[in-house]
Structures are given as structure tokens and as C-alpha cells.
Design an enzyme around this catalytic site. Structure first.
Site, PDB file in Angstrom:
ATOM      1  N   HIS A 189       9.297 -64.912 -17.616  1.00  0.00           N
ATOM      2  CA  HIS A 189      10.900 -65.319 -17.445  1.00  0.00           C
ATOM      3  C   HIS A 189      11.635 -64.514 -18.549  1.00  0.00           C
ATOM      4  O   HIS A 189      12.421 -62.797 -18.574  1.00  0.00           O
ATOM      5  CB  HIS A 189      11.981 -66.345 -17.679  1.00  0.00           C
ATOM      6  CG  HIS A 189      11.864 -66.504 -15.888  1.00  0.00           C
ATOM      7  ND1 HIS A 189      10.554 -67.288 -15.556  1.00  0.00           N
ATOM      8  CD2 HIS A 189      11.705 -65.701 -14.742  1.00  0.00           C
ATOM      9  CE1 HIS A 189      10.678 -67.715 -14.671  1.00  0.00           C
ATOM     10  NE2 HIS A 189      10.665 -66.760 -13.260  1.00  0.00           N
ATOM     11  N   GLU A 432       5.742 -68.965  -2.739  1.00  0.00           N
ATOM     12  CA  GLU A 432       5.259 -68.959  -3.954  1.00  0.00           C
ATOM     13  C   GLU A 432       3.994 -69.868  -4.564  1.00  0.00           C
ATOM     14  O   GLU A 432       3.976 -70.237  -5.476  1.00  0.00           O
ATOM     15  CB  GLU A 432       5.974 -68.955  -4.759  1.00  0.00           C
ATOM     16  CG  GLU A 432       7.072 -70.045  -4.846  1.00  0.00           C
ATOM     17  CD  GLU A 432       8.369 -69.859  -5.885  1.00  0.00           C
ATOM     18  OE1 GLU A 432       8.252 -68.600  -6.710  1.00  0.00           O
ATOM     19  OE2 GLU A 432       9.478 -69.989  -5.826  1.00  0.00           O
ATOM     20  N   ASP A 456       4.249 -66.883  -9.035  1.00  0.00           N
ATOM     21  CA  ASP A 456       4.340 -68.273  -9.576  1.00  0.00           C
ATOM     22  C   ASP A 456       3.061 -68.308  -8.575  1.00  0.00           C
ATOM     23  O   ASP A 456       2.202 -69.100  -8.806  1.00  0.00           O
ATOM     24  CB  ASP A 456       5.576 -68.910  -8.570  1.00  0.00           C
ATOM     25  CG  ASP A 456       6.164 -69.353  -9.881  1.00  0.00           C
ATOM     26  OD1 ASP A 456       6.217 -69.666 -10.991  1.00  0.00           O
ATOM     27  OD2 ASP A 456       7.912 -69.672  -9.482  1.00  0.00           O
ATOM     28  N   CYS A 503       8.717 -60.273  -3.512  1.00  0.00           N
ATOM     29  CA  CYS A 503       9.576 -60.046  -4.926  1.00  0.00           C
ATOM     30  C   CYS A 503       8.585 -60.570  -6.326  1.00  0.00           C
ATOM     31  O   CYS A 503      10.055 -60.666  -7.638  1.00  0.00           O
ATOM     32  CB  CYS A 503      11.333 -61.447  -4.655  1.00  0.00           C
ATOM     33  SG  CYS A 503      10.651 -62.649  -5.153  1.00  0.00           S
TER      34      CYS A 503
END
Ligand code: PEP
Ligand code: MG
Length: 584
Positions: A189, A432, A456, A503
């Protein structure tokens, strides 16, 4: 030149600022006898700050959480007042002339080892408390976590062992020219955030540096190729200064596409929305022509403070985002904490596999009080725009139903309390987890839309930890299993007639564009910097050409074959772009 992993495009040239890796690696610093009193005062000041921080967190959490969580704070306060603990620290300073932080660390080690050796669960828990409160005290003594930079700090290249998202939030990103990390991977992240801010980033330098980088060393970071230069010669600096200028000029040129419709030459639209984690990122995305927000990562709202944000605080941010979007969709993802996203003020359990652990929807369904607060804020903000909800890490039908039940409860409460809101807003889910792919047909009956979280999904499908740079070469988006999963999710959504978007970071990889077009994906949600490069390709890619390519990809047996096909297709598109540019 050092070859590392390129994780955020762009070139930075500047002086290094090396962030100390403070945890448990303190130099054995001695002090002068004359400074004893000053050192004690530093210690007491650290204790005072820690105590008031704990007391503040306790009172802020008083209403939101149960008595058990509150009692942890009492235990921490008690340790800071415990004469045995404090005497140990003072003794080390006084007898061995060690700096306060060194004494604190040694005292923690002493008690933790002692308690750990006892075969007593209660004492083992006390060891954890001592470690936690000791860490807090250390952070205050060392001026961490708010990595306080002096006001007159000049822009720098940040060098850090491992970058966490909350660290990046606490830094002033406008001062960060580039980043170099020892460990970490491009789908972490922190890397996603660096891309959102447009900060060049190279990762995975561990074991590749002859001598450690020092603060003040001149660095060149090339986030596209993953190359790093330490104290480069003037010729290299000149070459990279030129490249940096060209890169900036290209980005500016791309801006002319911001208002161009995102449609293929054969007339198929593909909505290009933005991934954001703050209002600041929303503004940057709108400048790049974002057609909405496909993923608002709300966890950063929770990281950017020292307490859980109240309903009111969240409502203000969501409403502001909805208003700025002026009717364009805003998909707010409910809290996805855990994994590599931690909160300074809330202790998550220590887990061997945090990405497979207590996180995302699992946390929300366990802490329905916090979950409902967030849902209430979202429903209230929905009165100001096209706001939608998305649940992360869904793995079963039960989870969707349970989440929707809390949503319904939030709606009923607001209704009863006469608080303005909008009910009946679409609630979709992220796909995910491979389990969700396998039951996509069932989930399509429960969810208003799907959004595929490839970050993920790839890590779970391939069993490759997205944070582990040692195996990052195995993190293969073009693996046949991934391509099949994408196709089956798209098919399940089409059958049920619900929208499906992507996304994850793969959405911003131009090589994957023909896959989305062939599968009939309606929307991509991208980091701000990726929107226009994708649009540049999109407006020159015929959907009709993508279908046969996808059919061929589905027949491939290896990732290498699929990747090669995607790359040669992209090369053709690039040559069309170059030809058009030459024609003016
Ligand atoms: C994903 O997993 O692809 C995703 C978009 O969510 P995050 O990166 O926040 O886990
Ligand atoms: Mg995810």
C-alpha cells in the site's frame, strides 16, 4: 548503478534523507555525567507525553469500544507509574550513563525476557503490555511516529528500510522528491500511495548496496527502471536531468487528453475512474479527467489521526468528496484495515499471516459498532451525490448478507432519528479472494456490482505474498489462472446483469487493456497518474481486435506466452500513438 525494483514511475534527483530505523536498533549511546539531570528530564517528558497520549486515546475510545479494550489503556498507564519499571530505567541511566532511549529499551528487554520465561499466560500478556508501552515511550523519546520534519526542510529523497502507509501519511509528501526502500514490494500500500502522489520509488535495495546510504548523499531514483545511483558523476546527472525534463513534458502533454471521452475507436466506452484515499488525491484525479471514484480506500482516514474517526468526521470527508464529484459516482469502500495497514492507536493481534487474518470485512463484522458508524456516515453523505458502498475481502454469501443487515440497521436508525440520508444506495463487493471467484454466480445475486481487486486476488490465487520482495518475480498478473479467473468473474456478472469493474493495480497496466475490453469490463479504477496513459492507449485500441487476442490468450499454457502477446499488442498500439504524434 544499483538495480532494484521500479515501483512508481518518474525520475528524482536530490539529497538523501535517511529515516532512522529506530525499532530495537539503537546505538549504545552514552551520556556525560554532567548531562544526567537533562537525561532524566527527557525521560520524564517522554513519560508525560506517553501518558497524556494514552489518556486521550482512552477517553476518545470510551464510547466506541467495550470495557476490555479500555482496560488495556489502564494497564499501560499503570506500567508508566510502576516504580519497579521506572527504577530499572533510572538505574541504567544513573549507573551506566546510558541515554534515556537506550535505558528504556534495555529495561523493556529485561522485563519481557523475564516474563516470557514464566509459564504463565497472565505474565506473558504483561510482557506484551510492557513492549507496547515501552515502544510508545521510545517513539516519544526519538520523536517518532510523526516523523517531525523541521519547517525549513528542503525537498529530499527519502531512504527508509520499509515504508509503511502511515509513515508516508505523516511525512509531507510535497517534500519527497523520490523514495528508495530496502525491502517492500510494488503492490504494497505504501507503493500504491507513492504512485498516487506521483513520487518515483525504487524498492528492494537490501543486499545490493556496497556501503549504506547516508543523509546528504546525492541520489538519482529512476522509478520506471528501478535504477538507483548513489553520488553519480556529473555526466550521469546531466543525462537524468534531461530524462526528467522529457518525462515531465510527456505528462503535461497527456493532460490535453483529460477532457477527451474514454471510448475506443470502434465506439465502446470504458469508464476511467480513480482510486483515492484522500480529498487531496481526489483533486489530483479530477485534474487527470477521472470520471468518478471507483475505490475510496477509507482506511487512510483512520490512519491519519490518533483515534477512530467519529461519524461526523467521516461524514464531512465523504460529503466533501461527493460534492466535489458533482454527480459523478463515488464508491466508498468500507474499512479495509489489517494486512499492511495498521492503526497507531488500535492494537491489532500479532498474526503470522496478517493478509489472511483479522482484516477488512472480517474486522468490520467483528466490530459492528465501528462498522455501523462508518455506514451511517456513508448513508448521510449519499444525500449529496451518487454515493455507493463496497465491501472488501468478501469470501462468502453470508458475509454480504451480514454486512447488508448492518447497513439496514444503520438506515433504520437514521430514519428513526430523523437524520437526512439516502437509502437504497447500491452495495457492491470486491472480488479479491479466489473463493469469491468460484461462487461469483451466487454473489452476483447478492451484490449490486463487482469490483475486481487484482492486488489481493493475484496474491491469493498464486499464494505469493504481495509484500515479499524475495518472491515478487512470482507475482504474475498474466498467469493463466488469473486470466481465467478474470474471465469467469466477468461472465458471472454479465449473466446476472450487474456491472463489473477492476480496481487493482493491474487496471493501470496498459498491457492488460485488451483483456478488459474483450471481457466487457465497464469501468477501470486507477491511481491518478495511470488514468491518462491508459486513456491514450484506449482511444487507439479497437475492441474488435481485443476479442481474438483474448481467445488466443485463453488458450495459452504459460504466463510468458500471455505476457508476450499482451506486450506485442501494446507495442502495436504504441507505434500507432507515435505515428499519430508525428502527424501532429
Ligand atoms: C486489491 O486488492 O486489488 C485492492 C484494490 O485493494 P487493496 O489494494 O486496498 O488491498
Ligand atoms: Mg485488496
Amino acid at each position: 548503478m544499483i538495480q532494484a525494483l521500479g515501483a512508481s514511475d518518474g525520475i528524482a534527483i536530490g539529497k538523501a534523507f535517511v529515516l532512522p530505523h529506530w525499532e530495537w536498533e539503537l546505538p549504545d549511546q552514552k551520556i556525560d555525567v554532567a548531562d544526567l539531570a537533562k537525561e532524566f528530564e527527557r525521560l520524564y517528558e517522554g513519560v508525560r507525553r506517553s501518558k497524556s497520549e494514552i489518556a486521550r486515546m482512552k477517553s476518545e475510545l470510551d464510547e466506541a469500544v467495550g470495557a476490555q479494550e479500555i482496560s488495556i489503556f489502564d494497564a499501560h498507564l499503570a506500567i508508566l507509574e510502576d516504580p519497579v519499571f521506572m527504577n530499572e530505567i533510572q538505574g541504567i541511566i544513573q549507573r551506566q550513563y546510558k541515554a534515556a532511549e537506550v535505558a528504556v529499551k534495555e529495561a523493556i528487554d529485561h522485563f519481557v525476557t523475564m516474563f516470557d520465561l514464566l509459564d504463565d499466560e497472565y505474565m506473558k500478556e504483561r510482557a506484551i503490555d510492557i513492549k507496547d508501552v515501552g515502544n510508545r515511550l521510545l517513539k516519544h523519546l526519538l520523536g517518532i511516529p510523526e516523523i517531525a520534519l523541521p519547517e525549513d526542510t528542503q525537498p529530499f529523497v527519502l531512504v527508509v528500510r520499509e515504508l509503511s502507509p502511515s509513515q508516508l501519511i505523516h511525512l509531507r509528501p510535497e517534500l519527497v522528491l523520490g523514495i528508495a526502500t530496502m525491502v517492500g514490494s510494488p503492490t504494497s500500500h505504501a507503493a500504491i500511495m507513492a504512485r498516487a502522489f506521483g513520487i518515483p520509488l525504487v524498492m528492494g535495495l537490501e543486499g545490493k548496496l556496497g556501503t549504506p546510504i547516508g543523509t546528504g548523499d546525492l541520489l538519482i531514483v529512476d522509478g520506471g527502471t528501478g535504477q538507483l545511483y548513489v553520488d553519480p558523476d556529473p555526466g550521469t546527472i546531466e543525462v537524468y536531468a534531461g530524462r526528467r525534463l522529457r518525462y515531465q513534458a510527456q505528462r503535461e502533454q497527456l493532460l490535453s487528453l483529460a477532457s477527451v471521452p474514454s471510448v475506443t475507436p470502434d465506439g465502446f466506452p470504458l469508464t476511467l475512474a480513480a482510486n483515492i484515499s484522500s480529498i487531496k488525491e481526489l483533486d489530483a484525479s479530477l485534474d487527470q479527467g477521472a470520471e468518478g471514484v471507483g475505490l475510496f480506500r477509507t482506511e487512510f482516514l483512520y490512519m491519519d489521526r490518533n483515534h477512530f474517526p467519529s461519524e461526523e468526521e467521516q461524514f464531512e470527508v465523504y460529503r466533501e468528496a461527493a460534492e466535489r464529484l458533482q454527480g459523478k459516482p463515488l464508491i466508498i469502500r468500507t474499512l479495509d484495515i489489517g494486512g499492511d495497514k495498521q492503526l497507531d492507536y488500535y492494537e491489532m493481534p500479532v498474526e503470522d499471516n496478517p493478509f489472511l487474518g483479522y482484516r477488512a470485512i472480517r474486522f468490520s463484522l467483528d466490530r459492528k459498532d465501528l462498522f455501523k458508524t462508518q455506514l451511517r456516515a456513508i448513508l448521510r453523505a449519499a444525500a449529496f451525490g451518487d454515493v455507493q458502498i463496497m465491501y472488501p475481502l468478501i469470501a462468502s454469501v453470508e458475509e454480504v448478507r451480514e454486512a447488508n443487515a448492518v447497513l439496514d440497521e444503520a438506515r433504520r436508525e437514521l430514519e428513526e432519528q430523523g437524520i437526512p440520508h439516502r437509502s437504497g444506495i447500491p452495495a457492491g463487493i470486491m472480488i479479491e479472494v479466489p473463493a469469491a471467484v468460484a461462487i461469483a454466480d451466487l454473489l452476483a445475486e447478492e451484490a449490486a456490482f463487482f469490483s475486481i481487486g487484482t492486488n489481493d486476488l493475484i496474491q491469493f490465487t498464486l499464494a505469493v505474498d504481495r509484500m515479499n520482495e524475495k518472491i515478487s518475480h512470482l507475482y504474475e498478473p498474466f498467469h493463466p489462472s488469473v486470466i481465467r479467473m478474470l474471465a469467469s468473474v466477468a461472465e458471472a456478472a454479465k449473466k446476472r446483469g450487474i456491472p463489473v469493474s477492476v480496481c487493482g493495480e493491474l487496471a493501470g497496466d496498459i498491457r492488460a487493456l485488451p483483456i478488459w475490453l474483450a471481457l466487457g469490463i465497464e469501468e477501470l479504477s486507477l491511481s491518478a497518474q495511470a488514468i491518462l496513459p491508459v486513456k491514450q492507449s484506449l482511444i487507439r485500441t479497437r475492441k474488435a481486435d481485443c476479442r481474438p487476442l483474448m481467445e488466443e490468450m485463453m488458450r495459452c499454457r504459460t504466463a510468458a506466452d500471455i505476457r508476450r502477446m499482451a506486450e506485442s499488442f501494446r507495442a502495436e498500439t504504441d507505434s500507432r500513438i507515435a505515428k499519430d504524434a508525428a502527424l501532429g
